[in-house]
Every structure is written in C-alpha cells, then in structure tokens.
Design a protein around this motif. Sequence first.
Motif, PDB file in Angstrom:
ATOM      1  N   ALA A  29       0.512  -0.898   0.090  1.00  0.00           N
ATOM      2  CA  ALA A  29       0.088  -0.046  -0.166  1.00  0.00           C
ATOM      3  C   ALA A  29       0.669   1.292  -0.230  1.00  0.00           C
ATOM      4  O   ALA A  29       0.527   2.634  -0.549  1.00  0.00           O
ATOM      5  N   VAL A  32       1.187   2.042  -3.853  1.00  0.00           N
ATOM      6  CA  VAL A  32       0.940   2.106  -5.125  1.00  0.00           C
ATOM      7  C   VAL A  32       0.019   3.694  -5.154  1.00  0.00           C
ATOM      8  O   VAL A  32       0.788   4.123  -4.318  1.00  0.00           O
ATOM      9  N   LYS A  37      -4.745   3.463  -3.404  1.00  0.00           N
ATOM     10  CA  LYS A  37      -4.647   3.478  -1.875  1.00  0.00           C
ATOM     11  C   LYS A  37      -5.462   3.968  -0.978  1.00  0.00           C
ATOM     12  O   LYS A  37      -5.227   2.778  -0.281  1.00  0.00           O
ATOM     13  N   TYR A  40      -7.063   0.020  -1.672  1.00  0.00           N
ATOM     14  CA  TYR A  40      -6.625  -1.054  -1.661  1.00  0.00           C
ATOM     15  C   TYR A  40      -6.604  -1.302  -0.015  1.00  0.00           C
ATOM     16  O   TYR A  40      -6.045  -2.084   0.539  1.00  0.00           O
ATOM     17  N   PHE A  94      -5.329  -5.879  -7.898  1.00  0.00           N
ATOM     18  CA  PHE A  94      -4.161  -4.968  -7.504  1.00  0.00           C
ATOM     19  C   PHE A  94      -2.612  -4.918  -7.979  1.00  0.00           C
ATOM     20  O   PHE A  94      -2.023  -5.072  -7.612  1.00  0.00           O
TER      21      PHE A  94
END
Length: 95
Positions: A29, A32, A37, A40, A94
């Motif tokens: 995280a 990203v 974020k 996620y 993801f």
Amino acid sequence: MEKRDLYLQKIDAQIDEYSAKLKVMRSKATVVHVDMKLEYLNQVEKLEEKRDDLKKKYKEISKASESSWEDIKEGTENAWNDLKESLDKAIKHFK
C-alpha cells in the motif's frame, strides 16, 4: 478427536498463509498510486476482518465438544471459502 485435530491444523496453516499474504498486501500500500491507496487499504482491511472471522470459527471448533464440532464446521467452511475467494480476487485486482 484426530479428525478435528487435522482439520484445525489445516485451518491454522491457511490462516498463517493468508496472514502472510495480507501483510505483503498491506506493505504494498505504501507504493501504490495515491488514487488507489485508499481503495487498496480498504480492501486489505475487509480481508483482515474476514481472516479474523475465520480465526473466531477456529477457536469455536477447538473449544467445541467432540460431538458438536461438526455442526460448527459448515460455518467455518463458508468463512474459509469466502476469505480465500476474496483474497484471490484482491490479489488479481491489485497486480
């Protein structure tokens, strides 16, 4: 008793595996894109809640009597399958 012990060992191993995957996801995280974020992290938190639910089911089975643990098993299987499917989808989404 042996059947329940083997079942509990299997669940415990899966909880450890899922926890490790969630730890990796949470650490990712930080890298990203800002736009993703929050999504996620929300997804990781939902998965952690599902993992925690599976842990509760594990404890219920481990404390249940020999005659009643099979009754709890179905709910545990549902929680287990839900976590597995959700985790697999999240990992694919993801990547």
